[in-house]
Scaffold this active site. Sequence first.
Site, PDB file in Angstrom:
ATOM      1  N   LYS A 163      44.604  -4.967 -25.921  1.00  0.00           N
ATOM      2  CA  LYS A 163      43.903  -5.598 -25.140  1.00  0.00           C
ATOM      3  C   LYS A 163      43.075  -4.492 -24.075  1.00  0.00           C
ATOM      4  O   LYS A 163      43.467  -3.603 -23.663  1.00  0.00           O
ATOM      5  CB  LYS A 163      44.741  -6.406 -23.869  1.00  0.00           C
ATOM      6  N   LYS A 262      43.801 -20.583 -33.489  1.00  0.00           N
ATOM      7  CA  LYS A 262      45.025 -20.974 -32.664  1.00  0.00           C
ATOM      8  C   LYS A 262      45.393 -22.611 -32.651  1.00  0.00           C
ATOM      9  O   LYS A 262      44.314 -23.207 -32.250  1.00  0.00           O
ATOM     10  CB  LYS A 262      45.303 -20.580 -31.411  1.00  0.00           C
TER      11      LYS A 262
END
Length: 367
Positions: A163, A262
């Site tokens: 991240k 997802k």
Amino acid sequence: MRIEKIEVFHLRLPMKFAFKSSQASLMHRETLVIKVTDELGNSGYGEVVAFNEPFYTRETLPQSKELLLKEVLPHLLQKEIQHPFEIHSWPDMIYPMTGAGVENALLDGFARRHHQSIMEIIFDEETQDTIYGGMVLGDLDLTTLLTEIEKYLREGYIRFKIKIKPDDGFAKLKAIRARYPDLMLLGDANRSFKADQIPELLKIDELGLICLEEPLGFGSLSAYQRLQEQMTTPLCLDESIQTLEELMGAVELRACQVVNLKVGRVGGLAYVKQMIEVCRKHKVHYWIGSMMETGISKILHVHLASLKDNYIPGDLSSSRRYFARDVIQPEIVVQKGRIHVPKGPGLGVEVDEEALLYYSIDHRVLD
């Protein structure tokens, strides 16, 4: 099948560490688990993976819960369901993560009723028995990042997602690449870069990332198109793609080379299957993400990651990395870098209802 009983478990799971991205920091994960039971006593479970705040998508957990309890689930009770995918035509199925949770519960029950796995119900193709896990590391200081990478390399992980944010993302990735020149590495900016920070993004091209996920916090798919034209690093779209129409728009514009799929974000497995078909047709790579979810939702992503043309290992790690106790048995375990794909009916795992009740802050029953 006819749905005779529905339960909703509102869970609050303490996380073992604070997970930080450019948009949020989480110490607890709240989520909704839906249990449906048909007239033959078959039960199925699904999870609504929306967050409490709209930092990832606009849908929030409080909105999902209200819609479920007031409209969707009363409509489902005593309903004859020929196939779980039919719920996507209902006018009250307005939130994708809500719809995915209901669909997933129905699919689990439907597959168990027919003594098949979920993948047998949806995909008529050969899959892998084991998959590689993939590690996601939050917005940490560089020393901690390097320590964590070394730790998880020893556990057998081969793919790492970091991240990042604009002020130090390039520096961190560059230092990691210098230490590990052959590492399967990608960055995820969670839409944190502004228009005047494009030069910083272009510097990432020198690092040989397998992809760069959702860097832009402005504009539309055309902004990604322009950026992809400037970069050799494949751009990966995640939260920018919530519908089939948005995926088709990205394909037509050549706004990305990779898509992170997802189940919750796109509205359920019915839409995941359609999106995979589009990716295959147009030669866009796809791979499987995760939502910091319980095993009820994550095991679906394990199943999807067993499709043989996934681009890279998904965002899939051991249950115990995030939570002291998961709500499925057996839990998801990474051994020597790999995850066993369950082959039993439905989800292929059993739900630990004692754990559900242990984590529940609210439990509703409709019958």
